[in-house]
Design an enzyme around this catalytic site. Structure first.
Site, mmCIF file in Angstrom:
data_model
loop_
_atom_site.group_PDB
_atom_site.id
_atom_site.type_symbol
_atom_site.label_atom_id
_atom_site.label_comp_id
_atom_site.label_asym_id
_atom_site.label_seq_id
_atom_site.Cartn_x
_atom_site.Cartn_y
_atom_site.Cartn_z
ATOM 1 N N TYR A 58 -1.965 -0.325 10.985
ATOM 2 C CA TYR A 58 -1.970 -0.880 9.641
ATOM 3 C C TYR A 58 -0.781 -0.612 8.957
ATOM 4 O O TYR A 58 -0.034 -1.739 8.480
ATOM 5 C CB TYR A 58 -3.381 -0.704 8.870
ATOM 6 C CG TYR A 58 -3.235 -0.774 7.462
ATOM 7 C CD1 TYR A 58 -3.139 -2.452 7.094
ATOM 8 C CD2 TYR A 58 -3.136 0.134 6.430
ATOM 9 C CE1 TYR A 58 -3.209 -2.572 5.693
ATOM 10 C CE2 TYR A 58 -3.216 -0.240 5.105
ATOM 11 C CZ TYR A 58 -3.398 -1.487 4.944
ATOM 12 O OH TYR A 58 -3.147 -1.960 3.170
ATOM 13 N N THR B 259 0.968 -1.059 -0.095
ATOM 14 C CA THR B 259 -0.121 -0.048 -0.070
ATOM 15 C C THR B 259 0.837 1.171 0.027
ATOM 16 O O THR B 259 1.971 1.420 0.535
ATOM 17 C CB THR B 259 -0.839 -0.066 1.129
ATOM 18 O OG1 THR B 259 -1.340 1.465 1.528
ATOM 19 C CG2 THR B 259 -0.148 -0.245 2.527
ATOM 20 N N ASP B 260 0.229 2.194 -0.425
ATOM 21 C CA ASP B 260 0.779 3.681 -0.295
ATOM 22 C C ASP B 260 1.189 4.180 0.850
ATOM 23 O O ASP B 260 1.804 5.121 1.369
ATOM 24 C CB ASP B 260 0.241 4.721 -1.584
ATOM 25 C CG ASP B 260 -1.101 4.929 -0.950
ATOM 26 O OD1 ASP B 260 -1.693 4.328 -0.008
ATOM 27 O OD2 ASP B 260 -1.492 6.019 -1.668
ATOM 28 N N GLU B 261 0.380 3.400 1.932
ATOM 29 C CA GLU B 261 0.151 4.072 3.373
ATOM 30 C C GLU B 261 1.503 3.956 3.914
ATOM 31 O O GLU B 261 1.653 4.409 5.141
ATOM 32 C CB GLU B 261 -1.013 3.412 4.093
ATOM 33 C CG GLU B 261 -2.177 3.758 3.333
ATOM 34 C CD GLU B 261 -3.598 3.510 4.147
ATOM 35 O OE1 GLU B 261 -3.609 3.433 5.270
ATOM 36 O OE2 GLU B 261 -4.571 3.100 3.471
ATOM 37 N N LYS C 31 2.249 -3.082 7.413
ATOM 38 C CA LYS C 31 2.468 -3.288 5.960
ATOM 39 C C LYS C 31 3.991 -2.808 5.493
ATOM 40 O O LYS C 31 4.676 -3.646 4.920
ATOM 41 C CB LYS C 31 1.568 -2.604 5.183
ATOM 42 C CG LYS C 31 0.095 -3.124 5.045
ATOM 43 C CD LYS C 31 -0.261 -4.584 4.656
ATOM 44 C CE LYS C 31 0.162 -4.530 2.917
ATOM 45 N NZ LYS C 31 -0.050 -5.760 2.592
HETATM 46 P P1 NAD Z 1 -9.373 -7.711 2.045
HETATM 47 O O1 NAD Z 1 -9.470 -7.329 3.727
HETATM 48 O O2 NAD Z 1 -10.724 -7.158 1.330
HETATM 49 O O3 NAD Z 1 -8.987 -8.988 2.017
HETATM 50 C C1 NAD Z 1 -8.053 -9.894 2.620
HETATM 51 C C2 NAD Z 1 -8.257 -11.185 2.211
HETATM 52 O O4 NAD Z 1 -7.064 -11.836 2.950
HETATM 53 C C3 NAD Z 1 -9.378 -11.824 2.744
HETATM 54 O O5 NAD Z 1 -9.827 -12.728 1.761
HETATM 55 C C4 NAD Z 1 -8.926 -12.690 4.092
HETATM 56 O O6 NAD Z 1 -9.699 -13.777 4.410
HETATM 57 C C5 NAD Z 1 -7.462 -12.878 3.580
HETATM 58 N N1 NAD Z 1 -6.684 -13.253 4.889
HETATM 59 C C6 NAD Z 1 -6.669 -12.303 6.020
HETATM 60 N N2 NAD Z 1 -5.732 -12.916 6.834
HETATM 61 C C7 NAD Z 1 -5.377 -13.961 6.457
HETATM 62 C C8 NAD Z 1 -4.528 -15.125 6.943
HETATM 63 N N3 NAD Z 1 -3.814 -14.998 8.267
HETATM 64 N N4 NAD Z 1 -4.492 -16.248 6.064
HETATM 65 C C9 NAD Z 1 -5.015 -16.413 4.818
HETATM 66 N N5 NAD Z 1 -5.715 -15.464 4.245
HETATM 67 C C10 NAD Z 1 -5.902 -14.311 5.254
HETATM 68 O O7 NAD Z 1 -8.023 -6.789 1.706
HETATM 69 P P2 NAD Z 1 -8.007 -5.981 0.098
HETATM 70 O O8 NAD Z 1 -8.643 -4.683 0.374
HETATM 71 O O9 NAD Z 1 -8.465 -6.988 -0.822
HETATM 72 O O10 NAD Z 1 -6.369 -5.852 0.211
HETATM 73 C C11 NAD Z 1 -5.691 -6.737 -0.297
HETATM 74 C C12 NAD Z 1 -4.178 -6.438 -0.342
HETATM 75 O O11 NAD Z 1 -3.761 -5.232 -1.201
HETATM 76 C C13 NAD Z 1 -3.659 -6.140 1.254
HETATM 77 O O12 NAD Z 1 -2.377 -6.629 1.231
HETATM 78 C C14 NAD Z 1 -3.577 -4.774 1.215
HETATM 79 O O13 NAD Z 1 -2.822 -4.404 2.105
HETATM 80 C C15 NAD Z 1 -3.358 -4.294 -0.052
HETATM 81 N N6 NAD Z 1 -3.865 -3.014 -0.637
HETATM 82 C C16 NAD Z 1 -5.246 -2.515 -0.334
HETATM 83 C C17 NAD Z 1 -5.675 -1.592 -0.739
HETATM 84 C C18 NAD Z 1 -7.083 -1.029 -0.742
HETATM 85 O O14 NAD Z 1 -7.357 0.108 -0.928
HETATM 86 N N7 NAD Z 1 -8.072 -2.062 -0.319
HETATM 87 C C19 NAD Z 1 -4.743 -0.497 -1.372
HETATM 88 C C20 NAD Z 1 -3.298 -1.057 -1.541
HETATM 89 C C21 NAD Z 1 -3.048 -2.245 -1.411
HETATM 90 P P1 TYD Z 2 -10.859 3.792 4.488
HETATM 91 O O1 TYD Z 2 -11.849 3.212 3.122
HETATM 92 O O2 TYD Z 2 -11.139 3.067 5.747
HETATM 93 O O3 TYD Z 2 -9.497 3.738 3.806
HETATM 94 P P2 TYD Z 2 -8.085 4.358 4.289
HETATM 95 O O4 TYD Z 2 -8.139 4.504 5.613
HETATM 96 O O5 TYD Z 2 -6.984 2.982 4.219
HETATM 97 O O6 TYD Z 2 -7.738 5.310 3.517
HETATM 98 O O7 TYD Z 2 -10.989 5.369 4.512
HETATM 99 C C1 TYD Z 2 -10.942 6.095 3.364
HETATM 100 C C2 TYD Z 2 -11.017 7.638 3.990
HETATM 101 O O8 TYD Z 2 -12.420 7.809 4.383
HETATM 102 C C3 TYD Z 2 -10.335 7.855 5.143
HETATM 103 O O9 TYD Z 2 -9.789 9.087 5.002
HETATM 104 C C4 TYD Z 2 -11.173 7.940 6.352
HETATM 105 C C5 TYD Z 2 -12.446 8.088 5.779
HETATM 106 N N1 TYD Z 2 -13.479 7.672 6.200
HETATM 107 C C6 TYD Z 2 -14.734 8.195 6.856
HETATM 108 O O10 TYD Z 2 -14.697 9.240 6.831
HETATM 109 N N2 TYD Z 2 -15.861 7.691 7.356
HETATM 110 C C7 TYD Z 2 -15.862 6.296 7.227
HETATM 111 O O11 TYD Z 2 -17.060 5.673 7.878
HETATM 112 C C8 TYD Z 2 -14.658 5.548 6.834
HETATM 113 C C9 TYD Z 2 -14.852 3.848 7.048
HETATM 114 C C10 TYD Z 2 -13.494 6.112 6.252
#
Ligand code: NAD
Ligand code: TYD
Length: 349
Positions: A156, A131-133, A160
């Site tokens: 988080y 992630t970019d975070e 990461k």
């Molecule tokens: P998500 O929470 O939707 O899915 C995570 C998946 O991992 C789930 O299917 C869960 O069952 C599985 N999982 C969790 N713990 C596990 C374990 N101990 N063993 C096996 N499986 C396990 O997450 P996402 O939003 O799809 O993100 C996927 C990846 O991309 C993550 O690594 C996250 O850090 C990264 N990412 C997410 C975003 C975003 O905006 N969602 C952006 C950049 C990077």
């Molecule tokens: P989120 O979707 O949780 O992603 P991330 O924290 O990884 O960026 O949140 C996106 C943005 O929205 C973040 O600045 C937090 C804000 N947010 C709210 O204002 N209300 C909400 O209920 C949630 C879940 C997030």
């Protein structure tokens, strides 16, 4: 070339789009979706590919050393695309240790399994999706580039960042062939409705309050999930070993503007009079340590690997809303918990 690719976290939001893309696009690859099905894992996301001949599901926790070893052996795994993680910042604030366990220890466990199984082979790849975070929080100017120093601010992002460091340490120490990508916020179908965009869509549909943290001034850089999956495909096949690629859509939005846009589009789609859904906006207590702004400079992947987003934001948001409205069952199963019975019912174990 035939490959047996272990995709971890394939039942989650982004993972399911990556699994679908690889299963459909590469019939010669065997795709092993390894996921332990936490609350975020939903096999209903993969209904359309679950009977494909090149798809296999393995219910294994990445913390289970023996389970991983057996999965590598059973499927002769040639490559890993690692997405399994605890992914929600708010949950990391209430339970940081869960994030250390899965994101840090789980990643090291997976690195060990790959290293031990591949024994230095020079045609294997461990691709870590991050992630970019990890770069921390930006003020109003500038972008994260691949050389921005790590400065994670939430439990988080700290977990990461740690996992990214371990991947690089394994590349350096054990000569594991690795690549990392760091992506901005994703949105699109199948996202668990704890994250901002699906939460708002769900609440607007049900006339429930839309909780906006603080003043809603925080900025996120949004990318359509299918474009992220396309980028992962490109990095997997063309990325240089040992490199990092930032992925983003040059698409920054203040949270409050996103919420207003969702209200406006949902009013139109639900046939409500203009302004109805905006009445649901509720400013609530800010998230602890809330990062102000994320913004990705995605020029390296565009320049070196030829990837760029295919969808403009307005189009992507429209498609996303349409998907949630057309798939009310999916949302209802997630909110009722019924989705957690899918494995038992369909895999019968
Ligand atoms: P998500 O929470 O939707 O899915 C995570 C998946 O991992 C789930 O299917 C869960 O069952 C599985 N999982 C969790 N713990 C596990 C374990 N101990 N063993 C096996 N499986 C396990 O997450 P996402 O939003 O799809 O993100 C996927 C990846 O991309 C993550 O690594 C996250 O850090 C990264 N990412 C997410 C975003 C975003 O905006 N969602 C952006 C950049 C990077
Ligand atoms: P989120 O979707 O949780 O992603 P991330 O924290 O990884 O960026 O949140 C996106 C943005 O929205 C973040 O600045 C937090 C804000 N947010 C709210 O204002 N209300 C909400 O209920 C949630 C879940 C997030």
């Amino acid at each position: 070339m035939k490959k047996n690719i272990l995709i971890t976290g394939g039942a989650g939001f982004i993972g399911s789009h990556v699994v679908r893309l690889f299963v459909n696009k590469y019939p010669d690859y065997r795709i092993i979706n390894l996921d332990c099905l936490t609350y975020a894992g939903n096999l209903e996301n993969l209904r359309d590919v679950e009977h494909a001949p090149n798809y296999i599901f393995e219910k294994v926790d990445i913390l289970d050393t023996n389970g991983l070893k057996q999965a590598f052996e059973r499927h002769s795994v040639t490559d890993v695309i690692h997405l399994a993680a605890e992914s929600h910042v708010d949950r990391s604030i209430s339970d940081p240790l869960a994030f250390v366990k899965t994101n840090v220890i789980g990643t090291v466990n997976l690195l060990n399994a790959a290293k031990d199984f591949w024994k230095g082979a020079d045609d294997r790849l461990f691709y870590h999706v991050s992630t970019d975070e990890v770069y921390g929080s930006l003020d109003h100017g500038g972008f994260f580039t691949e050389s921005t120093a790590y400065d994670p601010q939430s439990p988080y992002s700290a977990s990461k960042a740690s996992s990214d460091h371990f991947v690089r340490a394994y590349a350096n120490t054990y000569k594991l062939r690795t690549v990392i990508s760091n992506c901005s916020n994703n949105y699109g179908p199948n996202q668990f409705p704890e994250k901002l965009i699906p939460l708002c869509i769900h609440n607007i549909r049900n006339n429930k309050p839309l909780p906006v943290y603080g003043k809603g001034e925080n900025v996120r850089d949004w990318l359509y999930v299918v474009d992220h999956a396309r980028a992962i495909d490109v990095v997997f096949h063309k990325g240089k070993i040992g490199e990092t690629y930032n992925i983003g859509g040059f698409n920054e939005w203040k949270n409050i503007d996103i919420v207003r846009l969702l209200c406006q589009k949902m009013d139109e789609k639900l046939g409500r009079s203009a302004g109805t859904s905006a009445n649901l906006i509720t400013f609530v207590k800010d998230r602890a340590g809330h990062d102000l702004r994320y913004a990705i400079d995605a020029s390296k992947i565009q320049r070196e690997l030829g990837w760029e987003p295919s969808l403009q934001f307005e189009e992507g948001i429209g498609k996303t809303i349409d998907w949630y409205l057309a798939n009310e069952d999916w949302l209802d199963h997630v909110t009722s918990g019924a989705y957690q019975q899918y494995y038992q019912a369909h895999y019968g174990k």
